[in-house]
Scaffold this active site. Structure first.
Site, PDB file in Angstrom:
ATOM      1  N   ARG A   1      17.559  18.804   3.549  1.00 21.30           N
ATOM      2  CA  ARG A   1      18.074  17.373   3.311  1.00 21.30           C
ATOM      3  C   ARG A   1      18.657  17.301   1.519  1.00 21.30           C
ATOM      4  O   ARG A   1      19.821  16.891   2.163  1.00 21.30           O
ATOM      5  CB  ARG A   1      17.166  16.619   4.202  1.00 21.30           C
ATOM      6  CG  ARG A   1      17.889  15.604   4.532  1.00 21.30           C
ATOM      7  CD  ARG A   1      17.358  14.616   4.454  1.00 21.30           C
ATOM      8  NE  ARG A   1      15.868  14.144   3.771  1.00 21.30           N
ATOM      9  CZ  ARG A   1      15.445  12.768   4.038  1.00 21.30           C
ATOM     10  NH1 ARG A   1      15.437  11.617   5.121  1.00 21.30           N
ATOM     11  NH2 ARG A   1      13.872  12.617   3.529  1.00 21.30           N
TER      12      ARG A   1
ATOM     13  N   PRO B   1       0.647  -1.056  -0.014  1.00 18.73           N
ATOM     14  CA  PRO B   1       0.364   0.096  -0.142  1.00 18.73           C
ATOM     15  C   PRO B   1       1.247   1.411   0.096  1.00 18.73           C
ATOM     16  O   PRO B   1       2.009   1.326   0.238  1.00 18.73           O
ATOM     17  CB  PRO B   1      -0.655  -0.484   1.457  1.00 18.73           C
ATOM     18  CG  PRO B   1      -0.991  -1.538   2.052  1.00 18.73           C
ATOM     19  CD  PRO B   1       0.982  -1.752   1.338  1.00 18.73           C
ATOM     20  N   PHE B   2       0.655   1.775  -0.559  1.00 15.58           N
ATOM     21  CA  PHE B   2       1.117   3.699  -0.879  1.00 15.58           C
ATOM     22  C   PHE B   2       0.540   4.851  -0.776  1.00 15.58           C
ATOM     23  O   PHE B   2      -0.342   4.814  -1.588  1.00 15.58           O
ATOM     24  CB  PHE B   2       1.907   3.599  -2.509  1.00 15.58           C
ATOM     25  CG  PHE B   2       3.209   4.564  -2.424  1.00 15.58           C
ATOM     26  CD1 PHE B   2       4.373   4.256  -2.331  1.00 15.58           C
ATOM     27  CD2 PHE B   2       2.797   5.471  -3.402  1.00 15.58           C
ATOM     28  CE1 PHE B   2       4.825   4.995  -3.053  1.00 15.58           C
ATOM     29  CE2 PHE B   2       3.875   6.208  -2.992  1.00 15.58           C
ATOM     30  CZ  PHE B   2       4.786   6.314  -3.456  1.00 15.58           C
ATOM     31  N   GLY B   3       0.749   5.445   0.381  1.00  9.54           N
ATOM     32  CA  GLY B   3       0.186   7.619   0.080  1.00  9.54           C
ATOM     33  C   GLY B   3       0.911   7.821  -0.793  1.00  9.54           C
ATOM     34  O   GLY B   3       1.437   8.368  -1.475  1.00  9.54           O
ATOM     35  N   GLY B   4       1.599   9.060   0.344  1.00 13.57           N
ATOM     36  CA  GLY B   4       1.973  10.243   0.115  1.00 13.57           C
ATOM     37  C   GLY B   4       4.318   9.198  -0.125  1.00 13.57           C
ATOM     38  O   GLY B   4       4.780  10.325  -0.847  1.00 13.57           O
ATOM     39  N   GLY B   5       4.423   8.406   0.304  1.00 11.09           N
ATOM     40  CA  GLY B   5       5.211   7.920   0.261  1.00 11.09           C
ATOM     41  C   GLY B   5       6.556   8.340   0.932  1.00 11.09           C
ATOM     42  O   GLY B   5       7.846   8.667   0.786  1.00 11.09           O
ATOM     43  N   THR B   6       6.604   9.176   2.185  1.00  3.10           N
ATOM     44  CA  THR B   6       6.862   9.589   2.655  1.00  3.10           C
ATOM     45  C   THR B   6       7.513   8.698   4.059  1.00  3.10           C
ATOM     46  O   THR B   6       8.345   9.591   4.965  1.00  3.10           O
ATOM     47  CB  THR B   6       6.249  10.370   3.649  1.00  3.10           C
ATOM     48  OG1 THR B   6       4.919  10.269   4.310  1.00  3.10           O
ATOM     49  CG2 THR B   6       5.617  11.638   2.923  1.00  3.10           C
ATOM     50  N   SER B   7       7.517   7.249   3.894  1.00  2.71           N
ATOM     51  CA  SER B   7       7.772   6.754   5.017  1.00  2.71           C
ATOM     52  C   SER B   7      10.029   6.839   4.779  1.00  2.71           C
ATOM     53  O   SER B   7      10.468   6.715   3.777  1.00  2.71           O
ATOM     54  CB  SER B   7       7.396   5.167   4.763  1.00  2.71           C
ATOM     55  OG  SER B   7       8.781   4.105   5.705  1.00  2.71           O
TER      56      SER B   7
ATOM     57  N   TYR C   1      13.897  13.756  19.533  1.00  3.74           N
ATOM     58  CA  TYR C   1      13.830  13.471  18.234  1.00  3.74           C
ATOM     59  C   TYR C   1      15.463  14.195  17.710  1.00  3.74           C
ATOM     60  O   TYR C   1      15.908  15.034  18.059  1.00  3.74           O
ATOM     61  CB  TYR C   1      13.047  14.435  17.130  1.00  3.74           C
ATOM     62  CG  TYR C   1      12.942  14.430  15.944  1.00  3.74           C
ATOM     63  CD1 TYR C   1      11.737  13.509  14.962  1.00  3.74           C
ATOM     64  CD2 TYR C   1      13.672  15.162  14.792  1.00  3.74           C
ATOM     65  CE1 TYR C   1      11.474  13.499  13.804  1.00  3.74           C
ATOM     66  CE2 TYR C   1      13.702  15.116  13.816  1.00  3.74           C
ATOM     67  CZ  TYR C   1      12.730  14.049  12.987  1.00  3.74           C
ATOM     68  OH  TYR C   1      12.371  14.002  11.840  1.00  3.74           O
TER      69      TYR C   1
END
Length: 520
Positions: free
Chosen positions: A383, A112-118, A440
């Site tokens: 980045r 499954p793919f949404g915004g691809g921000t993983s 973080y």
């Protein structure tokens, strides 16, 4: 990247030795699709042939997420790209279910793919033991299905991106209030699948706090959960689906709690002397129920870097002013309040200042707070520029109880500094709770061009082992598990917990087609 920034980098980490830009798609070798002809025909019958994409550029566009290693592989393709065999774009939840049915029949992996921000390998197109793997792109599931203003519940399709969700809800006077760093690209389904935490989590809650119902497509059929605001009907299976990272089903719709859009907002900054005073202040705010909706505390290194990059005579004056006020090691605290009126915000602000004053906090005014808000989504773009210059730059995060926070920060910083050559390690708290807080980390170092992937893999492994050793903290507070954190999950949830997750996975996906290699 300005000359001032380059000088700043060279002073702190050394001079990068080589630059590396993104390699054009045309220059990359993409393997031919292994998707069987029969499966491709079956998928085309469901979504239309024009929505089954096997073109190399389309497949490359969904071959990973946005981690440092993902981006590095687009600059150094010899490190290896994992490219799916096809990209499939269903139009609605029913088509998603039928796509899964076709893939079950053909024993095809589905990512499954949404915004691809993983940033943890969560959308890497691993095929496991399958002949082929498709990426199931949910971009066409982009509707606000319903809004119940009395109950303050909205149902959104999984492919809706963060800004579009806010626009659609805002047109009706509501907000979700979920604004993570990935906000501009990430989707409702991705937020739920990864237990996302937004920058305003202190006021609006984490995403799992917002979810009241889910609709999933699974290899065994559709699964719907959530019929009431609270229930004692056994364990809350909604929370099994939330955070499942596409391994227990494909989220197609998410019912979420919404709130009236704020009529007023105020962002303000303060300086505290040292990490101990800073975290003490945030802990007091959390335990007295006085946190601002956005609460972010930078450690001395991150604060110093922010001031150094701002530069100019105003920053020099600010440093002198803080020294005159007894702030020798400034920690920047940004507070953002959202409210129904300026009067409500003023009341909450006064209560917070009564806590901050005994900690020696110095008010820096609204201009610094607003500057942070304006630039809060700039990180990914910065980045990319640093990567082009030859810098190893990545982030990682964790969380623990207040009594362990300093030890955890010290251990992770030591692990990163021991495993990298002269790195700059920055840290902040961006999510605080009555019992603890998140940490973080941002890490910058001159890239090792001889072994760029191994350089970061060793550093991340050292940091992860520091976190997992003795269960000092969680292996992930909001980035999820994916492939990067999977080796450390068992230490956190135990062998029995891992068996429970594996059993749940077998129950909904007996042949193991869903997001192979992720989570467990």
């Amino acid at each position: 990247m300005t000359p001032k920034v380059l000088r700043w980098l060279a002073e702190r980490i050394g001079t990068p030795g080589a630059s590396a830009s993104v390699v054009p798609d045309a220059a990359l070798e993409v393997p031919s699709s292994s998707l069987p002809r029969r499966t491709r025909a079956g998928l085309a019958a469901v979504v239309g042939a024009e929505h089954v994409l096997v073109d190399p550029a389309e497949r490359l566009g969904r071959c990973g997420g946005l981690s440092y290693l993902d981006l590095l592989r687009r600059r150094r393709p010899e490190l290896g790209l994992t490219v799916p065999d096809a990209v499939v774009l269903p139009a609605d939840p029913d088509q998603v279910q039928r796509v899964l049915d076709v893939c079950v029949e053909g024993d095809i992996g589905v990512v499954p793919f949404g915004g691809g921000t993983s940033v943890v390998g969560g959308v890497t197109a691993l095929r496991g033991d399958k002949e082929a793997v498709i990426v199931l792109d949910l971009a066409r599931l982009d509707r606000l299905v319903s809004l119940d203003p009395d109950s303050r519940v909205a149902v959104l399709q999984a492919g809706v991106r963060g800004p579009e969700a806010e626009r659609m809800l805002g047109d009706r006077g509501f907000t979700l209030g979920h604004v993570p760093q990935s906000f501009e690209r990430a989707t409702i389904g991705g937020f739920a699948a990864t237990r996302s935490a937004g920058q305003a989590s202190s006021g609006y809650g984490r995403f799992e706090d917002m979810v009241v119902g889910v609709r999933l497509a699974t290899p065994r059929g559709e699964w719907r959960l959530g019929v009431a605001p609270a229930s004692a009907a056994g364990p809350d299976l909604r929370q099994l689906a939330v955070g499942s990272e596409g391994t227990l089903g494909v989220l197609t719709e998410v019912a979420v709690r919404v709130r009236p859009a704020p009529a007023a907002e105020r962002y303000e900054a303060f300086a505290l002397d040292g990490w101990q005073r800073g975290t003490s202040a945030v802990r007091e705010l959390a335990q007295r129920g006085l946190l601002a909706d956005v609460t972010r505390l930078s450690d001395p290194d991150e604060t110093d870097s922010s001031l150094a990059l701002a530069g100019g005579w105003k920053t020099a004056l600010l440093r002198r002013y803080l020294r005159g006020r007894g702030i020798g090691e400034p920690c920047l605290l940004v507070l953002g309040w959202h409210g129904a009126s300026a009067r409500e915000i003023a009341r909450r602000r006064r209560a917070a200042i009564r806590v901050l004053r005994p900690e020696g906090a110095v008010a820096l005014g609204a201009a610094v707070g607003e500057a942070w808000r304006r630039g809060r989504f700039a990180g990914p773009r910065q980045r990319d520029a640093l990567l082009d210059l030859g810098v190893c730059v990545e982030t990682l995060e964790t969380a623990t109880y207040w009594s362990r926070l300093d030890e955890l920060r010290d251990r992770v910083r030591a692990a990163l500094r021991d495993s990298l050559d002269h790195p700059l390690v920055l840290c902040h708290v961006s999510h605080a709770y009555e019992t603890g807080a998140s940490l973080y980390f941002t890490v910058l170092a001159v890239r090792d061009e001889a072994d760029p992937a191994g350089q970061w893999e060793r550093a991340k492994r050292a940091a992860s082992e520091a976190i997992a050793d003795g269960s000092l903290g969680t292996i992930t507070h909001h980035h999820a598990v994916g492939t990067d954190h999977a080796p450390y999950l068992r230490a956190e949830i135990g062998d029995l917990g891992a068996d429970v997750l594996a059993a749940a996975r077998r129950a909904v996906d007996p042949t193991g087609i869903l997001n192979p290699g992720k989570l467990v």
